[in-house]
Enzyme design. Structure first.
Site, PDB file in Angstrom:
ATOM      1  N   LYS A   1     -14.958  -1.786   0.793  1.00  0.00           N
ATOM      2  CA  LYS A   1     -14.471  -2.240   1.680  1.00  0.00           C
ATOM      3  C   LYS A   1     -15.590  -1.895   3.401  1.00  0.00           C
ATOM      4  O   LYS A   1     -15.230  -3.028   3.715  1.00  0.00           O
ATOM      5  CB  LYS A   1     -12.833  -1.969   2.057  1.00  0.00           C
ATOM      6  CG  LYS A   1     -12.456  -2.568   1.448  1.00  0.00           C
ATOM      7  CD  LYS A   1     -12.207  -4.262   1.064  1.00  0.00           C
ATOM      8  CE  LYS A   1     -11.074  -4.459   0.589  1.00  0.00           C
ATOM      9  NZ  LYS A   1     -10.980  -5.859   0.712  1.00  0.00           N
TER      10      LYS A   1
ATOM     11  N   TYR B   1     -12.716   2.734  -2.792  1.00  0.00           N
ATOM     12  CA  TYR B   1     -11.454   1.288  -2.047  1.00  0.00           C
ATOM     13  C   TYR B   1     -12.731   1.618  -0.911  1.00  0.00           C
ATOM     14  O   TYR B   1     -12.735   0.639  -0.374  1.00  0.00           O
ATOM     15  CB  TYR B   1     -10.860   1.642  -1.980  1.00  0.00           C
ATOM     16  CG  TYR B   1      -9.957   0.608  -0.920  1.00  0.00           C
ATOM     17  CD1 TYR B   1     -10.270  -0.710  -1.942  1.00  0.00           C
ATOM     18  CD2 TYR B   1      -9.527   0.447  -0.162  1.00  0.00           C
ATOM     19  CE1 TYR B   1      -8.887  -2.074  -1.412  1.00  0.00           C
ATOM     20  CE2 TYR B   1      -8.833  -0.637   0.918  1.00  0.00           C
ATOM     21  CZ  TYR B   1      -8.414  -1.666   0.472  1.00  0.00           C
ATOM     22  OH  TYR B   1      -8.191  -2.732   0.830  1.00  0.00           O
TER      23      TYR B   1
ATOM     24  N   SER C   1     -10.018  -3.902   5.197  1.00  0.00           N
ATOM     25  CA  SER C   1      -8.695  -2.546   5.769  1.00  0.00           C
ATOM     26  C   SER C   1      -9.390  -1.651   6.352  1.00  0.00           C
ATOM     27  O   SER C   1     -10.029  -1.787   6.853  1.00  0.00           O
ATOM     28  CB  SER C   1      -9.084  -2.022   4.282  1.00  0.00           C
ATOM     29  OG  SER C   1      -8.087  -0.768   4.484  1.00  0.00           O
TER      30      SER C   1
END
Length: 244
Positions: free
Chosen positions: A130, A126, A113
């Protein structure tokens, strides 16, 4: 290509597999939770049994929830790490072992991402997990070169998927996102798929250890910034950035 599709949900797999078969391809649909080491091992055993080997793998599963890190329950933190980082490791390791044992190299493409490269407030768990995937991909690219296995990383921006639906269905957020996307539209799953197919194929045979932005130019100006706060005010609340 002979295709393998995997997901936790067997019903969703069957639907996807039927669409691929309708196009004339041979498909193996095998349900698997990538946080389960035994389940992952079973997946790659099934691939070996069905097709004898593996040439390319696109590791796309992910998990993300919004919330301030200061209030984030530890079980939510753990789920981000389990799905994104630990699961990504297990899947990459399983794919790499099957490719190594096949003796003809291969390609692994991991999906991270843009949140892996810059701050994304209220999405810290997150982003952290990532970011781990980002370094995992680079480390694998270095170590697996001796087996002629290439490893590359995709960094999507705002793509219209179930994960982003809760935000971009808000007209104000959608308008803000479009305003900050130089190509003038949001991303589509097909944008990611096209790059994944390219990186898996022979035309990308001299590419490894790369990270490819697919964000319509959003990160040129540090976007997406979903939430913001007034730092001049102590204790300021985080609100949707489009409302500022």
């Amino acid at each position: 290509a002979k295709v393998v599709v995997t997901d936790r949900r067997a019903d969703a797999l069957d639907e996807v597999a039927e669409k691929i078969r309708a196009g004339g391809a041979e498909v193996l649909a095998h349900a698997c939770d990538q946080t389960d080491p035994d389940g992952v091992a079973g997946l790659f055993q099934a691939i070996h049994g069905a097709f004898g080997g593996l040439d390319a793998a696109f590791l796309n599963a992910g998990y993300g929830r919004y919330g301030a890190l200061i209030d984030l329950p530890f079980d939510q933190w753990k789920k981000h790490v389990e799905v994104n980082l630990n699961g990504g490791f297990l899947m990459a390791q399983g794919a790499a072992r099957l490719m190594r044992d096949g003796g003809r190299g291969g390609s692994i493409v991991m999906n991270a991402s843009t949140a892996a490269t810059h701050i994304c407030d209220m999405l810290g768990a997150y982003a952290a997990s990532k970011s781990g995937v980002r370094m995992l991909a680079k480390s694998l690219a270095s170590e697996l070169g001796v087996h002629r296995i290439r490893v590359n990383l995709i960094l999507p921006g705002v793509i219209e998927t179930a994960m982003t639906k809760s935000l971009i269905d808000d007209p104000a957020v959608r308008a803000d996102t479009l305003t900050n996307t130089p190509v003038g539209r949001l991303g589509k799953p097909e944008d990611i798929a096209a790059m994944a197919v390219f990186l898996c194929g022979e035309q990308a045979g001299y590419i490894t250890g790369a990270e490819l932005l697919i964000d319509g130019g959003q990160t040129l100006h540090g976007y997406p910034r979903w939430f913001s706060a007034d730092y001049a005010q102590a204790g300021s609340e985080w609100v949707a950035h489009s409302e500022r």
